[in-house]
Design a protein around this motif. Sequence first.
Motif, PDB file in Angstrom:
ATOM      1  N   LEU A 193     -21.462  67.647  42.237  1.00  0.00           N
ATOM      2  CA  LEU A 193     -20.534  68.832  41.097  1.00  0.00           C
ATOM      3  C   LEU A 193     -19.262  68.459  41.735  1.00  0.00           C
ATOM      4  O   LEU A 193     -18.011  68.349  41.511  1.00  0.00           O
ATOM      5  CB  LEU A 193     -21.592  69.322  39.496  1.00  0.00           C
ATOM      6  CG  LEU A 193     -22.563  69.560  38.891  1.00  0.00           C
ATOM      7  CD1 LEU A 193     -23.192  70.047  38.522  1.00  0.00           C
ATOM      8  CD2 LEU A 193     -22.305  68.247  38.347  1.00  0.00           C
ATOM      9  N   PHE A 233     -17.986  65.943  43.017  1.00  0.00           N
ATOM     10  CA  PHE A 233     -17.080  64.799  42.594  1.00  0.00           C
ATOM     11  C   PHE A 233     -16.137  65.347  41.796  1.00  0.00           C
ATOM     12  O   PHE A 233     -14.467  64.782  41.283  1.00  0.00           O
ATOM     13  CB  PHE A 233     -18.394  64.657  41.099  1.00  0.00           C
ATOM     14  CG  PHE A 233     -19.717  64.091  41.412  1.00  0.00           C
ATOM     15  CD1 PHE A 233     -19.001  62.318  40.920  1.00  0.00           C
ATOM     16  CD2 PHE A 233     -20.472  64.078  40.901  1.00  0.00           C
ATOM     17  CE1 PHE A 233     -19.086  61.859  41.266  1.00  0.00           C
ATOM     18  CE2 PHE A 233     -21.561  63.098  40.936  1.00  0.00           C
ATOM     19  CZ  PHE A 233     -20.862  61.609  41.446  1.00  0.00           C
ATOM     20  N   ALA A 234     -15.782  66.908  41.087  1.00  0.00           N
ATOM     21  CA  ALA A 234     -14.909  67.521  40.508  1.00  0.00           C
ATOM     22  C   ALA A 234     -13.416  68.140  41.541  1.00  0.00           C
ATOM     23  O   ALA A 234     -13.046  68.521  41.062  1.00  0.00           O
ATOM     24  CB  ALA A 234     -15.506  68.127  39.794  1.00  0.00           C
ATOM     25  N   ARG A 235     -13.999  67.918  42.452  1.00  0.00           N
ATOM     26  CA  ARG A 235     -12.830  68.757  43.540  1.00  0.00           C
ATOM     27  C   ARG A 235     -11.515  68.326  43.024  1.00  0.00           C
ATOM     28  O   ARG A 235     -10.402  69.259  42.595  1.00  0.00           O
ATOM     29  CB  ARG A 235     -12.777  68.318  44.916  1.00  0.00           C
ATOM     30  CG  ARG A 235     -12.366  69.633  45.544  1.00  0.00           C
ATOM     31  CD  ARG A 235     -12.209  68.800  47.256  1.00  0.00           C
ATOM     32  NE  ARG A 235     -11.997  69.495  48.251  1.00  0.00           N
ATOM     33  CZ  ARG A 235     -11.056  69.032  48.689  1.00  0.00           C
ATOM     34  NH1 ARG A 235     -10.462  67.886  48.280  1.00  0.00           N
ATOM     35  NH2 ARG A 235      -9.790  69.813  49.243  1.00  0.00           N
ATOM     36  N   GLN A 236     -11.059  67.133  42.987  1.00  0.00           N
ATOM     37  CA  GLN A 236      -9.605  66.564  42.288  1.00  0.00           C
ATOM     38  C   GLN A 236      -9.487  67.156  41.376  1.00  0.00           C
ATOM     39  O   GLN A 236      -8.468  67.417  40.671  1.00  0.00           O
ATOM     40  CB  GLN A 236      -9.687  65.047  42.703  1.00  0.00           C
ATOM     41  CG  GLN A 236      -9.466  64.831  44.226  1.00  0.00           C
ATOM     42  CD  GLN A 236      -8.389  65.682  45.493  1.00  0.00           C
ATOM     43  OE1 GLN A 236      -9.462  65.772  46.220  1.00  0.00           O
ATOM     44  NE2 GLN A 236      -7.221  65.223  44.919  1.00  0.00           N
ATOM     45  N   LYS A 237      -9.999  66.797  40.774  1.00  0.00           N
ATOM     46  CA  LYS A 237     -10.142  67.544  38.645  1.00  0.00           C
ATOM     47  C   LYS A 237      -9.329  69.252  39.039  1.00  0.00           C
ATOM     48  O   LYS A 237      -9.361  69.273  38.251  1.00  0.00           O
ATOM     49  CB  LYS A 237     -11.235  66.792  38.425  1.00  0.00           C
ATOM     50  CG  LYS A 237     -10.434  67.524  36.437  1.00  0.00           C
ATOM     51  CD  LYS A 237      -9.623  65.968  36.398  1.00  0.00           C
ATOM     52  CE  LYS A 237      -9.750  66.301  34.666  1.00  0.00           C
ATOM     53  NZ  LYS A 237      -8.323  65.312  34.081  1.00  0.00           N
ATOM     54  N   LEU A 238     -10.179  69.579  39.744  1.00  0.00           N
ATOM     55  CA  LEU A 238     -10.061  70.899  39.476  1.00  0.00           C
ATOM     56  C   LEU A 238      -9.378  71.051  40.346  1.00  0.00           C
ATOM     57  O   LEU A 238      -7.880  72.698  39.521  1.00  0.00           O
ATOM     58  CB  LEU A 238     -11.379  71.413  40.819  1.00  0.00           C
ATOM     59  CG  LEU A 238     -11.337  73.324  40.954  1.00  0.00           C
ATOM     60  CD1 LEU A 238     -12.272  73.076  39.310  1.00  0.00           C
ATOM     61  CD2 LEU A 238     -12.290  73.656  41.439  1.00  0.00           C
TER      62      LEU A 238
END
Length: 277
Positions: A129, A132-137
């Motif tokens: 997770l 997956f979410a690193r850039q969005k974070l």
Amino acid sequence: MEKRQQHLNRFCMDILHILTGAIVGFIIGLTGVGGGSLMTPILILGFQINPAVAVGTDLLYAALAKVNGVFFHHRQRTIDWKVVLRLSCGSLPAALLTLLMLGKLKRLGYDFEHWMTLTLGIMLILTALVVFARQKLLQLLQKGLHRQNPLITQLKRHRGTITILTGVALGFFVTLSSVGAGAVGTAILFLLYPNTRTVMIVGTDLAHAVPLTAIAGIGHWQIGSVDLELLSGLIMGGLPAIYLGSLVGRKLPDRILRPVLAFILLGLGLHFSLRVV
């Protein structure tokens, strides 16, 4: 004839260990995701190695594989040693207490391997997770900084204590599963220290991961959960491959590599979680 066959089998196994170290090391260099997320599942599923031995061996592998990275970041002054100290104040005692618990359970004859397998599955899912979410974070953090998000404000106010508590959690989970010191630790540091440069976050997390995995790995060795022959093969193949992977990774698009790796980690995590439920 029988001895010759035994030597041949041992030679083939050593070659397999070196190749495994090389493959995982190459992926580490390629993606920047920690080796525990891949090495431990490969050892358990591919080599049918006892989960406790797989975790212990991988912890020492991780410590040795990351030492050069710490020296590099230290020379570049991209390590916040105050944050490393805060994390270590929580993680190292937690790792030692976890090792004492495992040693006690082993002496009592209690089968704790299913708990290690379940922890491994949970940490792999969490790592997937995060990948997956690193850039969005990162994008959300930047927006929160500009808008003075209340959550960011609270994290800043209490981040010293939260950093120590984060260390406690990492010390426990990393000692049980060998997973989390890399991707999960980095993600938490991004949340707690959003104004810090990415390279500084990576260097700080790496500097904390080395003593944590070293102490946890040595503790596993003391309770008989490390295969030194396996470890030597993994190191021989892994260290050169990490460097090679980092060179190749500079030329490949991150938007393709990370989703593929995340799906693999998610699948492995679900597999280990469901097999013990």
